[in-house]
Write an enzyme that holds these catalytic residues in place. Structure first.
Site, short mmCIF file in Angstrom:
data_model
loop_
_atom_site.label_atom_id
_atom_site.label_comp_id
_atom_site.label_asym_id
_atom_site.label_seq_id
_atom_site.Cartn_x
_atom_site.Cartn_y
_atom_site.Cartn_z
N THR A 352 35.69 35.41 42.53
CA THR A 352 35.49 33.65 44.10
C THR A 352 34.84 34.96 44.60
O THR A 352 35.21 36.39 44.97
CB THR A 352 36.83 33.14 43.85
OG1 THR A 352 36.92 33.29 42.87
CG2 THR A 352 36.55 32.19 44.47
N GLY A 446 41.46 34.26 43.87
CA GLY A 446 42.51 33.54 42.88
C GLY A 446 43.41 32.96 44.21
O GLY A 446 43.57 32.37 44.51
N1 GLY Z 1 38.53 30.46 39.82
C1 GLY Z 1 39.58 30.25 41.07
C2 GLY Z 1 40.08 29.21 41.17
O1 GLY Z 1 39.61 28.32 41.16
O2 GLY Z 1 41.87 29.08 41.40
#
Ligand code: GLY
Length: 543
Positions: A352, A446
């Protein structure tokens, strides 16, 4: 500085800054930085993923007052039993890919709230794709684990050729990092040319749309061109709460980030937390913070999902009487794990990326985007040089079992066609008592996105500089697993306290989120910015 862009890669910060230099606003800068991240941070985000953007433009020369949140999170096209029924993976391969939203979302933001044209905002990304970028330590770390995995399972080299031959450089990436070689991406340049020329349809239709769907179907997924073309960007009111004299504007569900962070901070406020002297080397305040996080993450797990499909009790969760009840449950003790739930494991993920922007008119953008795990599903759109997300794993794909982040989620978060998986992304803009932007923050990592963003804003409200707010060591607790994840600098003190107070199970982590933060200078005249040292980012500003 009159304006600043803090991305988690310097080339992307400079791309955003160049839009501000051309007279563009914060939205133009965020969009340019985001497209550039697609090239230089393919392990974290990109046109194969999705995201959220919170925009607060108090006095934009073109648009006047803008206050909105854009939801371009990926969507499912399968039903709730799909993964249990088919046994397919939700982390690797074609079935893991959710319908990507980034291109639609960025172009929507640009068309509605930006000022520059597509070709201008795409120019830095095209330049980076053509002339190349030097892979950095974050890229190496993301590649190392994958190279070992590909070597152990050699069939992956032919199954995911773009990953192996290009992004992992056939196993040579660590050497490349040391030599400082360039990675160019002419194929992605072609994708950008189509997007610049045709807009959203350059991505969802024609040769690029067909290539995306073929890549997914060849890797075991079932997405169709209709699913890709049918993707819709949604726009919401930002979630808003007052905390410690500041107004927080953040992302509502399907991100859990805003609700979880606000719930934690509101519980702290109900405990008369000393925000002005916030310091995590203070035993009592750390204990309160950890216990508040457990409550908030438990509610995240039990209640939150896509509001387009399920009624969410957000007002109840953030109701002051409910918050006060929860605050009263916080004692000097920690409770048995069963009090909170079942332990499990989480990876140290960085799939991310977050961008914070301030423009010369005081306009702010907080934008977080993701492909989920590093390099997403590993499925490459070979002729166009990018990988596709594995956002399906943010749904509840196996009831009662943890996802890759160790999060056990409720049936409310089961997939359904058109539904968006629950996220932790927490793009947040904080406004002071005078209604002026005080801070912009967000993170990758995350569920650690939520705690990383929250730690940085607690530090900012305690008067720390942008660098100190980003740099200070952090901890993370997400209720399940019942483990306190602690950065190395805090291991000694937290382990000692844990022994004294029968606290928490402690585990060292190198990164509790990766934060990009911008804070108003104390004299009110300029801005300080910081990109997280943990990921190697660097901000850029205009004077
Ligand atoms: N893929 C990480 C989130 O959207 O929390």
């Amino acid at each position: 500085m009159r304006g600043a862009v803090a991305a988690d890669h310097y080339v992307a910060s400079v791309a955003g800054k160049s839009m501000l230099e051309q007279g563009g606003n914060a939205v133009d800068a965020a969009v340019a930085a985001s497209f550039t991240l697609a090239v230089v941070r393919p392990e974290s985000c990109g046109i194969g993923g999705g995201g959220f953007m919170v925009i607060h433009l108090p006095d934009d020369p073109t648009h006047g007052y803008v206050h909105t949140a854009i939801n371009y999170r990926e969507t499912a096209y399968v039903d709730g039993d799909y993964f249990e029924r088919t046994g397919k993976s939700s982390t690797i391969g074609g079935a893991a890919v959710a319908v990507p939203g980034t291109v639609s979302g960025l172009l929507y933001a640009l068309e509605h709230y930006g000022t520059l044209d597509r070709a201008t905002v795409l120019a830095p990304a095209m330049d980076a794709a053509k002339n190349g970028f030097h892979p950095d330590e974050n890229y190496r770390q993301a590649s190392d684990g994958l190279i070992a995995r590909f070597n152990k399972n050699p069939e992956m080299k032919t199954k995911f050729p773009l990953m192996w031959n290009h992004f992992l450089q056939s196993g040579n990436t660590p050497d490349m990092v040391q030599r400082g070689d360039l990675i160019t991406n002419d194929s992605m340049l072609r994708a950008f040319e189509l997007i610049a020329e045709k807009g959203r349809e350059g991505f969802t239709k024609g040769e690029l749309g067909i290539a995306i769907v073929n890549a997914i179907q060849n890797a075991g997924g079932e997405m169709t061109l209709g699913d890709l073309e049918g993707y819709e960007v949604l726009e919401y009111e930002p979630l808003e709460r007052e905390i410690n004299g500041h107004t927080f504007y953040t992302m509502p569900p399907p991100s859990s980030g805003g609700v979880t962070m606000l719930e934690t901070l509101m519980i702290l406020e109900a405990l008369n937390y000393d925000f002005d002297n916030h310091a995590i080397n203070n035993g009592e305040s750390s204990h309160q913070l950890i216990e508040a996080l457990k409550h908030a993450f438990a509610d995240r797990s039990n209640y939150l999902a896509d509001p387009e499909f399920i009624d969410l009790p957000i007002d109840d969760l953030l109701d002051i009487s409910v918050i006060e009840e929860r605050a009263q449950m916080i004692t000097s003790q920690v409770h048995d794990p069963k009090y909170y739930g079942t332990p499990n494991l989480i990876p140290n993920d960085h799939g991310t990326s977050h961008i914070s922007v301030i423009d010369p008119w005081g306009g702010a953008v907080a934008c977080t985007e993701t492909v989920n795990l590093e390099f997403g599903s590993l499925v490459g759109v070979n002729d166009f040089g990018f990988v596709l997300n594995n956002e399906m794993d943010d749904f509840t794909t196996q009831r009662g079992k943890p996802n890759a982040f160790g999060l056990i989620q409720s049936d409310r978060n089961l997939p359904s066609p058109g539904k968006r998986p629950l996220s932790s992304m927490s793009p947040t803009i904080v406004v002071d008592e005078n209604g002026e932007v005080f801070a912009i923050s967000g993170a990758s990592g995350g569920p650690r996105i939520i705690t990383g963003t929250m730690h940085s804003l607690l530090n900012a409200m305690a008067g720390k500089s942008a660098w100190e707010s980003m740099n200070a060591p952090r901890f993370h607790h997400q209720w399940l697993p019942n483990t306190l994840f602690v950065e190395p600098e805090l291991m000694g003190i937290m382990t000692e306290r844990s022994g004294q107070g029968n606290w928490n199970t402690i585990q060292q982590t190198n990164r509790a989120g990766n934060v990009q933060i911008i804070i108003r200078d104390p004299d009110g005249k300029g801005w300080q910015s910081a990109s997280d040292r943990r990921k190697g980012g660097q901000p850029a500003g205009i004077d």
